[in-house]
Structures are given as structure tokens and as C-alpha cells.
Design an enzyme around this catalytic site. Structure first.
Site, short mmCIF file in Angstrom:
data_model
loop_
_atom_site.label_atom_id
_atom_site.label_comp_id
_atom_site.label_asym_id
_atom_site.label_seq_id
_atom_site.Cartn_x
_atom_site.Cartn_y
_atom_site.Cartn_z
N CYS A 169 129.91 -47.77 29.86
CA CYS A 169 128.96 -48.62 29.15
C CYS A 169 127.56 -47.97 29.09
CB CYS A 169 128.93 -49.99 29.83
SG CYS A 169 128.25 -51.31 28.81
N HIS A 170 126.51 -48.72 29.51
CA HIS A 170 125.14 -48.19 29.46
C HIS A 170 124.90 -47.09 30.48
CE1 HIS A 170 124.55 -52.08 27.34
NE2 HIS A 170 123.66 -51.38 26.66
N GLU A 214 125.52 -53.78 20.90
CA GLU A 214 124.16 -54.15 21.31
C GLU A 214 123.64 -55.30 20.45
OE1 GLU A 214 122.54 -53.80 24.28
OE2 GLU A 214 122.50 -51.62 24.01
#
Length: 269
Positions: free
Chosen positions: A166-167, A197
Site C-alpha cells: 500500500c502506501h 486515493e
């Protein structure tokens, strides 16, 4: 004692030594190949939201449980060390499973999240892999951190695995190869998409869009057909997962990469 018995006693030690020498030596195990460094954020503030970000809990617990079960040692690190905040939304009923709930109620495990090692104090030679967890907080304190960059580059150049979910892919943005080129240039990489997002309602809060930044480094960014569905890519010793729904699959992919590395090390020896 007869001459025959004396001769036999004299020869037996030599025969034993030859038998021992004939047995294949057990492969040497590099202690670093048995340890994984898991990176988490210290950042918890959004610019204008009332709720807090931080570590997305299952992106840690799903990977932690798989590695622990496989016998790997694990250390927790964050850019500044100390407390790792938990993303509030990650603790919602939609995202938590029984394993994550058990960790959340485990004082010993939660104490580890209150006292993570600082990136500046880490010796990368002690680890066979680095894994970047996600949560929006990573967008602020993974990119631009010189110590995280130092650690991951050294692990990779020592033949280790670099992984994210993910991030957490924000931790890949600064990494360079021996020629000074982006490590992810020309490599298959995934991470939280621009569409996800927008759908998550956080697009106006983050300092940059992760997918766009990954693409700007020359990476071959790819994503799953369905937003928030599991999607994982392995490109050599680089393993990435797209979103929280990918954490179980990325754990298995990371484990496979680690096991492949150990086999390769044994062959070389």
C-alpha cells in the site's frame, strides 16, 4: 593381542575420518537471512481531517504472523523511533480480523509499537529483508528519510529483499541502485493507486499521489482490475502489494522471496 587386532585398531580411526569427510557438510546459515526489518510510520496528523492516520494495522499483523510462523526474527523500526500511531480507520469492523484483534489486545505486542527502534540506529547487515508497512502517515515520513534509504539500499545490495504494501511504497521512492538510478526504474511495482486515493476520500489530504510518484521514477506501475482487491507483484528481490487487501498475499510473496534467497545462498556455498 594379535597382530591383526593391533592393525585393525590402528586403521579404524582413519576409516572413521574418511566417513565423516565423505558426508556432505550442512549448509551454513547466514544469521542475517533469518531476520526481517519491518518499517512503520510515526506520523498521525492529516492537514484538515479530525481523525488520525498512522500504521494500517493489518498491513503489519498479516505479514508479522506469516514471518513469525516461518521462524523469522523480526525487528520494528520507525523513522524517529518510539511510538507508532495506529490509523483509526484501520481498526474499523470492516478491516479487522480475529488475528489483528488479538494483537490489539496483547499488551506485549502493543508495547513493541510504543518502543520501535529509530532508523538511525539500525545496522542493515543484520537483516535479509526490509518490509515497509502502509497507512497514510508513511506519505510524510518515509520519503526523504536518509536513514531508511541507507538501510534499504544496503539490504538490497547485500542480496536481500525489499518489500512494501500500500502506501509503504513511499519508502521505495528515494532508493537508488549502484549507478545512482532509481531502484524501481524499469521494475514492476504496485502501491495504492490514484483511483483508490480518490475513492478513499483522502486525495486532498496527502502531500503527493503515490502512483504518480512511483511512475515518475520510471517504474512499470501496475494495479488490479478492481480497486481495493488483492494485487501483488514480485520482480526479483522486489515485492510489492497494492493496498490493505493485499497484505496476506504480499506476506506469502515476501516469504517465498526470502526462502528463494536462502536456497541461493546455500547453492553458492
Amino acid at each position: 593381542m594379535s597382530v591383526f587386532k593391533k592393525l585393525l585398531l590402528a586403521v579404524m580411526p582413519l576409516l572413521f575420518l574418511q566417513m565423516v569427510a565423505a558426508e556432505p557438510a550442512s549448509p551454513m546459515r547466514d544469521p542475517a537471512m533469518e531476520k526481517v526489518l519491518i518499517v512503520m510510520t510515526n506520523h498521525f496528523r492529516y492537514p484538515s481531517r479530525n481523525d488520525h492516520t498512522g500504521l494500517w494495522l493489518t498491513e503489519l499483523t498479516h505479514v508479522y504472523d506469516v514471518l513469525k510462523e516461518a521462524g523469522y526474527g523480526i525487528d520494528f523500526v520507525s523513522p524517529s523511533g518510539g511510538v507508532v500511531p495506529l490509523d483509526e480507520r484501520s481498526q474499523g469492523w470492516l478491516y479487522m480480523d480475529e488475528a489483528a484483534k488479538s494483537h490489539l489486545s496483547d499488551p506485549a505486542f502493543m508495547a513493541l509499537l510504543q518502543s520501535t527502534k529509530a532508523a538511525a540506529d539500525i545496522d542493515p547487515a543484520a537483516y535479509g529483508a526490509v518490509f515497509y508497512t502502509g497507512g497514510h502517515g508513511t506519505m510524510w515520513d518515509f520519503k526523504g528519510n536518509k536513514d531508511l534509504k541507507r538501510i534499504a539500499e544496503a539490504i538490497y545490495r547485500n542480496g536481500g529483499v525489499v518489500s512494501s504494501v500500500c502506501h509503504g511504497a513511499a519508502g521505495l521512492l528515494d532508493l537508488e541502485d549502484e549507478k545512482g538510478e532509481p531502484l524501481i526504474k524499469g521494475r514492476s511495482v504496485t502501491g495504492f493507486s490514484n483511483l483508490e486515493e480518490s475513492l478513499a476520500g483522502i486525495k486532498d489530504q496527502v502531500p503527493y499521489l503515490l502512483q504518480s510518484e512511483v511512475e515518475s521514477k520510471g517504474a512499470l506501475y501496475a494495479k488490479g482490475f478492481f480497486p481495493f482487491g488483492s494485487f501483488v507483484l514480485t520482480d526479483g528481490r522486489l515485492v510489492t502489494g497494492q493496498n490493505p487487501g493485499s497484505s496476506k498475499e504480499v506476506a506469502q510473496a515476501l516469504l517465498k522471496a526470502l526462502e528463494n534467497n536462502k536456497l541461493q545462498l546455500q547453492r553458492e556455498k
